[in-house]
Design a protein around this motif. Structure first.
Motif, PDB file in Angstrom:
ATOM      1  N   GLY A  10      52.974  47.654  47.272  1.00 48.72           N
ATOM      2  CA  GLY A  10      52.125  46.937  47.671  1.00 48.72           C
ATOM      3  C   GLY A  10      50.797  46.589  46.679  1.00 48.72           C
ATOM      4  N   LYS A  11      49.921  45.915  47.290  1.00 54.26           N
ATOM      5  CA  LYS A  11      48.712  45.673  46.431  1.00 54.26           C
ATOM      6  C   LYS A  11      47.921  46.560  45.820  1.00 54.26           C
ATOM      7  N   ALA A  12      47.798  47.729  46.849  1.00 50.31           N
ATOM      8  CA  ALA A  12      46.953  48.942  46.233  1.00 50.31           C
ATOM      9  C   ALA A  12      47.721  50.317  45.969  1.00 50.31           C
ATOM     10  N   THR A  32      43.148  46.580  42.323  1.00 55.26           N
ATOM     11  CA  THR A  32      42.187  46.171  43.247  1.00 55.26           C
ATOM     12  C   THR A  32      42.289  44.639  43.410  1.00 55.26           C
ATOM     13  N   THR A  33      42.550  44.278  44.586  1.00 55.22           N
ATOM     14  CA  THR A  33      42.707  42.731  44.997  1.00 55.22           C
ATOM     15  C   THR A  33      41.789  42.323  46.210  1.00 55.22           C
ATOM     16  N   ALA A  34      41.541  41.108  46.043  1.00 55.71           N
ATOM     17  CA  ALA A  34      40.862  40.528  47.279  1.00 55.71           C
ATOM     18  C   ALA A  34      41.010  39.203  47.614  1.00 55.71           C
ATOM     19  N   PHE A  35      40.843  38.792  48.568  1.00 57.97           N
ATOM     20  CA  PHE A  35      41.149  37.138  49.067  1.00 57.97           C
ATOM     21  C   PHE A  35      42.371  36.862  48.752  1.00 57.97           C
ATOM     22  N   ASP A  36      43.461  37.715  49.489  1.00 58.00           N
ATOM     23  CA  ASP A  36      44.898  37.622  49.220  1.00 58.00           C
ATOM     24  C   ASP A  36      45.181  37.515  47.871  1.00 58.00           C
ATOM     25  N   ALA A  37      44.907  38.812  47.061  1.00 57.18           N
ATOM     26  CA  ALA A  37      45.196  38.904  45.790  1.00 57.18           C
ATOM     27  C   ALA A  37      44.807  37.688  44.689  1.00 57.18           C
ATOM     28  N   THR A  38      44.121  36.838  45.012  1.00 55.99           N
ATOM     29  CA  THR A  38      43.624  35.585  44.212  1.00 55.99           C
ATOM     30  C   THR A  38      42.598  36.325  43.190  1.00 55.99           C
ATOM     31  N   ASP A 214      31.132  50.021  49.318  1.00 56.79           N
ATOM     32  CA  ASP A 214      32.428  49.613  49.641  1.00 56.79           C
ATOM     33  C   ASP A 214      33.169  48.747  48.792  1.00 56.79           C
ATOM     34  N   LYS A 215      34.341  47.969  49.073  1.00 53.53           N
ATOM     35  CA  LYS A 215      35.010  47.185  48.371  1.00 53.53           C
ATOM     36  C   LYS A 215      34.261  45.709  48.277  1.00 53.53           C
ATOM     37  N   ASP A 216      33.347  45.625  49.174  1.00 52.78           N
ATOM     38  CA  ASP A 216      32.389  44.384  49.050  1.00 52.78           C
ATOM     39  C   ASP A 216      31.597  44.405  47.571  1.00 52.78           C
ATOM     40  N   PHE A 218      33.431  44.949  44.892  1.00 52.42           N
ATOM     41  CA  PHE A 218      34.368  43.924  44.169  1.00 52.42           C
ATOM     42  C   PHE A 218      34.318  42.686  44.475  1.00 52.42           C
ATOM     43  N   ARG A 219      34.574  42.402  45.887  1.00 49.30           N
ATOM     44  CA  ARG A 219      34.816  41.314  46.340  1.00 49.30           C
ATOM     45  C   ARG A 219      33.363  40.302  45.963  1.00 49.30           C
ATOM     46  N   ARG A 220      32.471  40.733  45.875  1.00 48.30           N
ATOM     47  CA  ARG A 220      31.164  40.036  45.897  1.00 48.30           C
ATOM     48  C   ARG A 220      30.532  40.011  44.203  1.00 48.30           C
TER      49      ARG A 220
HETATM   50  N1  ASP Z   1      42.350  40.263  51.257  1.00 46.72           N
HETATM   51  C1  ASP Z   1      42.187  41.701  51.038  1.00 46.72           C
HETATM   52  C2  ASP Z   1      40.626  42.203  51.033  1.00 46.72           C
HETATM   53  O1  ASP Z   1      39.869  41.486  50.638  1.00 46.72           O
HETATM   54  C3  ASP Z   1      42.876  42.163  49.996  1.00 46.72           C
HETATM   55  C4  ASP Z   1      43.722  41.320  49.479  1.00 46.72           C
HETATM   56  O2  ASP Z   1      44.368  40.425  50.093  1.00 46.72           O
HETATM   57  O3  ASP Z   1      44.124  41.253  48.325  1.00 46.72           O
HETATM   58  O4  ASP Z   1      40.417  43.402  50.995  1.00 46.72           O
END
Ligand code: ASP
Ligand code: TMP
Length: 255
Positions: A10-12, A32-38, A214-216, A218-220
């Motif tokens: 998987g992704k992680a 580490t991925t976010a936004f559907d691994a974009t 948390d992971k925000d 990374f996301r942000r």
């Molecule tokens: N969408 C997931 C997240 O933001 C991770 C990812 O889809 O890659 O946690």
């Protein structure tokens, strides 16, 4: 390094065949991925921290009778788990508005919710994990009505326990995502908690400053992702052995 069969990546995390039938090895990657691994990065040491935090939480949950897949942690990056048939749902429980509920319903981030709200998302990256209702879940046979009831009850217990556990160390549990799987016992099946519980899958805010831990981060693009995850582990009292490990660099983990 041991040689063994990779069953799923998987992704992680990676799942390998376990030493006995009905067991698997769950390996925590630094990816580490976010936004559907974009959005992607490798955060050195993340897998080690999440393995340890998830072990700690799953062990504590088992202690209050929330059955889960963890058998034991094996080493820095791996745990021995029970093989389950994953239910294709992300079960999100929210106490305070943040993330997708804030954008979807226009509730400012940080607004306490009138009560804890559980949402189901269908696990399908191509569809961006859409929100679904119990009608969809039963109609498409992703889970039975009784299983949904068990999932709701267990999720509320997990929420109550984690809210108290984090609050005791100055952390507000804003929301979290968990996954469940089926195990078969003779003619019966039972739903147990699976996957992981870590700063990748929770929103955790410092109770006094509301700083995100948390992971925000990374996301942000807020920076200090690993430092924040480490802080969560430190506050939970499970980080004593970690700093040297991280400073020393973490390459493999399988031993
Ligand atoms: N969408 C997931 C997240 O933001 C991770 C990812 O889809 O890659 O946690
Ligand atoms: P959301 O606000 O983006 O719906 O996220 C709710 C919670 O679920 C948050 O703690 C992050 C977690 N989450 C995951 O663990 N994986 C995911 O793919 C998503 C979208 C959210």
């Amino acid at each position: 390094m041991t040689r063994r069969k990779k069953l799923y990546e998987g992704k992680a995390k990676i799942l390998y065949e376990g030493p006995e039938p009905g067991t698997l090895i769950q390996y925590f990657k630094d990816d580490t991925t976010a936004f559907d691994a974009t959005k992607k990065a490798v955060l050195e040491g993340k897998g080690v921290i999440n393995n340890r935090i998830s072990e700690f939480i799953m062990t504590r949950l088992a202690g209050i009778g929330v059955q889960n897949h963890l058998i034991k942690r094996l080493n820095l990056r791996e745990q021995l788990i029970r093989e389950v048939e994953i239910i294709p749902l992300e079960v999100v429980c929210r106490n305070i508005a943040a993330g997708s509920i804030s954008t979807r319903l226009g509730i400012p981030e940080g607004t306490p919710l009138p009560r804890s709200i559980i949402e189901f998302f269908y696990k399908k990256d191509e569809l961006h994990d859409p929100l679904v209702t119990e009608e969809h879940i039963t109609a498409f046979n992703w889970a039975a009505t009784q299983e949904i009831d068990d999932i709701l009850a267990m999720t509320l217990r997990v929420n109550d326990f984690l809210t108290g556990m984090f609050s005791a160390v100055g952390i507000t549990l804003v929301d979290f995502k968990i996954e469940y799987g089926r195990i078969y016992e003779g003619d019966f099946s039972r739903v147990i908690l699976a996957d992981e519980i870590s700063p990748d899958s929770c929103r955790l805010w410092d109770s006094t400053t509301n700083e995100k831990l948390d992971k925000d981060r990374f996301r942000r693009d807020l920076g200090n992702v690993i430092e924040s995850y480490t802080e969560v582990a430190r506050r939970l009292g499970i980080m004593k052995e970690m700093p040297t490990v991280i400073q020393g660099g973490i390459t493999g983990g399988a031993s």
